[in-house]
Design a protein around this motif. Structure first.
Motif, PDB file in Angstrom:
ATOM      1  N   GLY A   2       0.865  -1.289   0.052  1.00 30.19           N
ATOM      2  CA  GLY A   2      -0.054   0.052   0.124  1.00 30.19           C
ATOM      3  C   GLY A   2       0.912   1.131  -0.158  1.00 30.19           C
ATOM      4  N   SER A   3       1.942   1.106  -0.451  1.00 31.86           N
ATOM      5  CA  SER A   3       2.892   2.325  -0.488  1.00 31.86           C
ATOM      6  C   SER A   3       3.917   2.316  -1.809  1.00 31.86           C
ATOM      7  N   VAL A   4       3.822   3.362  -2.390  1.00 29.24           N
ATOM      8  CA  VAL A   4       4.642   3.400  -3.514  1.00 29.24           C
ATOM      9  C   VAL A   4       5.932   3.434  -3.189  1.00 29.24           C
ATOM     10  N   SER A   5       6.260   4.237  -2.510  1.00 28.59           N
ATOM     11  CA  SER A   5       7.898   4.232  -1.932  1.00 28.59           C
ATOM     12  C   SER A   5       8.325   3.135  -1.474  1.00 28.59           C
ATOM     13  N   ASP A   6       7.816   2.269  -0.716  1.00 31.94           N
ATOM     14  CA  ASP A   6       8.085   0.937  -0.169  1.00 31.94           C
ATOM     15  C   ASP A   6       7.973  -0.137  -1.393  1.00 31.94           C
ATOM     16  N   ALA A   7       7.181   0.009  -2.077  1.00 34.12           N
ATOM     17  CA  ALA A   7       7.041  -1.062  -3.263  1.00 34.12           C
ATOM     18  C   ALA A   7       8.352  -0.881  -4.006  1.00 34.12           C
ATOM     19  N   GLU A   8       8.602   0.491  -4.654  1.00 37.53           N
ATOM     20  CA  GLU A   8       9.767   0.598  -5.298  1.00 37.53           C
ATOM     21  C   GLU A   8      11.050   0.095  -4.705  1.00 37.53           C
ATOM     22  N   ASP A   9      11.123   0.353  -3.407  1.00 38.89           N
ATOM     23  CA  ASP A   9      12.361  -0.173  -2.481  1.00 38.89           C
ATOM     24  C   ASP A   9      12.348  -1.661  -2.712  1.00 38.89           C
ATOM     25  N   ALA A  10      11.269  -2.246  -2.726  1.00 42.75           N
ATOM     26  CA  ALA A  10      11.257  -3.478  -2.582  1.00 42.75           C
ATOM     27  C   ALA A  10      11.770  -4.263  -4.008  1.00 42.75           C
ATOM     28  N   VAL A  11      11.001  -3.264  -5.298  1.00 42.21           N
ATOM     29  CA  VAL A  11      11.573  -3.852  -6.524  1.00 42.21           C
ATOM     30  C   VAL A  11      12.967  -3.870  -6.629  1.00 42.21           C
TER      31      VAL A  11
ATOM     32  N   ASP B 134       8.387  -8.982   4.748  1.00 35.09           N
ATOM     33  CA  ASP B 134       9.291  -8.401   6.026  1.00 35.09           C
ATOM     34  C   ASP B 134       8.973  -6.967   5.944  1.00 35.09           C
ATOM     35  N   VAL B 135       8.959  -6.348   4.932  1.00 35.45           N
ATOM     36  CA  VAL B 135       8.613  -4.981   5.072  1.00 35.45           C
ATOM     37  C   VAL B 135       7.272  -4.643   5.726  1.00 35.45           C
ATOM     38  N   LEU B 136       6.208  -5.531   5.388  1.00 36.36           N
ATOM     39  CA  LEU B 136       4.827  -5.411   6.053  1.00 36.36           C
ATOM     40  C   LEU B 136       5.028  -5.800   7.527  1.00 36.36           C
ATOM     41  N   ARG B 137       5.523  -6.912   7.902  1.00 35.94           N
ATOM     42  CA  ARG B 137       5.682  -6.859   9.261  1.00 35.94           C
ATOM     43  C   ARG B 137       6.151  -5.785  10.160  1.00 35.94           C
ATOM     44  N   SER B 138       7.153  -5.227   9.548  1.00 40.17           N
ATOM     45  CA  SER B 138       7.741  -4.017  10.322  1.00 40.17           C
ATOM     46  C   SER B 138       6.796  -2.839  10.269  1.00 40.17           C
ATOM     47  N   ALA B 139       6.132  -2.579   9.146  1.00 41.44           N
ATOM     48  CA  ALA B 139       5.184  -1.608   8.703  1.00 41.44           C
ATOM     49  C   ALA B 139       4.196  -1.430   9.648  1.00 41.44           C
ATOM     50  N   ARG B 140       3.580  -2.797  10.097  1.00 40.30           N
ATOM     51  CA  ARG B 140       2.473  -2.783  10.898  1.00 40.30           C
ATOM     52  C   ARG B 140       2.580  -2.070  12.339  1.00 40.30           C
ATOM     53  N   VAL B 141       4.185  -2.459  12.806  1.00 41.15           N
ATOM     54  CA  VAL B 141       4.316  -1.791  14.036  1.00 41.15           C
ATOM     55  C   VAL B 141       4.339  -0.223  13.855  1.00 41.15           C
ATOM     56  N   ARG B 142       4.657   0.254  12.884  1.00 44.44           N
ATOM     57  CA  ARG B 142       4.868   1.629  12.536  1.00 44.44           C
ATOM     58  C   ARG B 142       3.256   2.202  12.379  1.00 44.44           C
ATOM     59  N   ARG B 143       2.469   1.784  11.905  1.00 47.14           N
ATOM     60  CA  ARG B 143       1.198   2.041  11.755  1.00 47.14           C
ATOM     61  C   ARG B 143       0.255   2.246  13.042  1.00 47.14           C
ATOM     62  N   GLU B 144       0.880   1.319  13.929  1.00 51.39           N
ATOM     63  CA  GLU B 144       0.235   1.277  15.294  1.00 51.39           C
ATOM     64  C   GLU B 144       0.395   2.818  15.754  1.00 51.39           C
ATOM     65  N   ALA B 145       1.390   3.236  15.737  1.00 55.97           N
ATOM     66  CA  ALA B 145       1.701   4.785  16.190  1.00 55.97           C
ATOM     67  C   ALA B 145       1.463   5.943  14.944  1.00 55.97           C
ATOM     68  N   TYR B 146       0.733   5.578  14.122  1.00 54.26           N
ATOM     69  CA  TYR B 146       0.367   6.644  12.984  1.00 54.26           C
ATOM     70  C   TYR B 146      -0.799   7.381  13.602  1.00 54.26           C
ATOM     71  N   VAL B 147      -0.516   8.750  13.257  1.00 50.06           N
ATOM     72  CA  VAL B 147      -1.703   9.617  13.686  1.00 50.06           C
ATOM     73  C   VAL B 147      -2.544  10.089  12.840  1.00 50.06           C
ATOM     74  N   GLY B 148      -3.914   9.529  13.325  1.00 49.33           N
ATOM     75  CA  GLY B 148      -5.036   9.459  12.587  1.00 49.33           C
ATOM     76  C   GLY B 148      -5.205   8.371  11.768  1.00 49.33           C
ATOM     77  N   PRO B 149      -6.238   8.335  10.697  1.00 52.28           N
ATOM     78  CA  PRO B 149      -6.501   7.446   9.837  1.00 52.28           C
ATOM     79  C   PRO B 149      -5.495   6.915   8.971  1.00 52.28           C
ATOM     80  N   TRP B 150      -5.162   5.880   8.525  1.00 49.61           N
ATOM     81  CA  TRP B 150      -4.261   5.421   7.780  1.00 49.61           C
ATOM     82  C   TRP B 150      -4.629   5.159   6.379  1.00 49.61           C
ATOM     83  N   LEU B 151      -4.254   5.853   5.197  1.00 47.73           N
ATOM     84  CA  LEU B 151      -4.758   5.214   3.946  1.00 47.73           C
ATOM     85  C   LEU B 151      -3.534   4.966   2.957  1.00 47.73           C
TER      86      LEU B 151
END
Length: 307
Positions: free
Chosen positions: A23-32, A63-80
């Motif tokens: 769900g992230s363009v930047s993360d997807a580009e890094d993965a590629v 692997d990125v998704l697992r770490s991203a889930r931790v970051r999203r728990e601290a996200y301010v407001g709704p995540w899109l």
């Protein structure tokens, strides 16, 4: 064909897999990019380059998704998800299906799945990989992957978005929606909104954002009909665009910088959801980003009655 040519031929597919996973363009580009580095460094010639690269980008994304889930728990407001203008993976025979799987509604449903469920669903349901390749990609048996798919389908189908089949009708409704918004036509807007419509904004704490989602046709219409004309007075322009495969728009400041995006969910001739991304970190891939805080101050100033 050399390695770089093989990779570039498959890059659109790899990005499309990674974006639906993350769900992230930047993360997807890094993965590629990481997938390319691993492929380039490998001395083994795979039997199937597509299978090898798809497996690699999937495992990196997990692997990125697992770490991203931790970051999203601290996200301010709704995540899109980060808005995507064009899916580089083109398959005319499955264009509508691929577009629906790219929608923000679908990506938000994918967020409910575990990383393994999400990867199996994306590979099998969206890109029609065989179970043998799916199993190799996620490191599980084919039987386990079938069970993961059953659970993923159940979660997805519980809230699966059902968009208008006719794209032209969706685009026409979106045109009327943005025209009414530009004119400050509250009644016109309300007539296009479903009774239970929701307006959700993602600022991530880095841009002005709604304190909470706005619900109900009257409330959403009043807000949009009030705020957008004021924004237009500060030089904000609305450019209708297809975003994540659905009707939407880019909003730019007087210098052409991106302020935010709107994406509409259209069903049965009504707008059921309006999703706005204004977090500058999620807009940078679209071009130069506007100073949302400065524009917010201008809009507030424009709201004050003249003396």
């Amino acid at each position: 064909m050399c390695k770089s040519e093989e990779f570039e031929e498959l890059r659109p597919l790899l990005f499309s897999i990674a974006y639906r996973m993350l769900g992230s363009v930047s993360d997807a580009e890094d993965a590629v990019q990481e997938t390319w580095l691993r492929y380039d460094a490998s001395s083994v010639r795979p039997v199937s380059v597509k299978a090898f690269l798809s497996t690699t980008v999937t495992r990196i994304s997990i692997d990125v998704l697992r770490s991203a889930r931790v970051r999203r728990e601290a996200y301010v407001g709704p995540w899109l998800p980060e808005p995507l203008l064009d899916d580089p993976y083109e398959d005319p025979a499955r264009a509508a299906e691929l577009a629906d799987s790219l929608s923000m509604a679908a990506l938000l449903l994918l967020e409910r799945l575990s990383p393994l469920e999400r990867s199996v669903f994306v590979l099998r349901e969206v890109f029609a990989f065989g179970f043998e390749d799916v199993a190799a990609a996620v490191g599980r048996s084919q039987a386990a992957c079938r069970q993961l798919l059953v659970r993923a389908r159940r979660h997805m189908h519980e809230g699966q978005p059902r968009f208008e089949a006719n794209r032209e009708e969706r685009d026409e409704l979106a045109r009327r929606f943005f025209d009414a918004m530009a004119q400050g036509d509250m009644d016109g807007l309300q007539s296009l909104l479903a009774a239970d419509v929701r307006l959700v904004g993602d600022g991530g704490g880095k841009a002005p954002q709604l304190a909470r989602a706005v619900a109900g046709a009257e409330n959403v219409a009043r807000l949009l009909a009030t705020v957008h004309p004021l924004m237009a007075r500060t030089g904000i322009t609305c450019m209708p665009r297809r975003i994540n495969g659905q009707p939407g728009a880019l909003f730019r400041d007087r210098d052409g910088n991106i302020l935010h995006t709107f994406v509409l969910d259209v069903l049965d001739g009504k707008v059921h959801a309006v999703r706005s991304v204004i977090n500058p970190d999620k807009l940078a891939h679209l071009g130069p980003v506007a100073d949302a805080w400065a524009i917010d101050r201008e809009v507030r100033q424009a709201r004050r009655p003249s003396v």
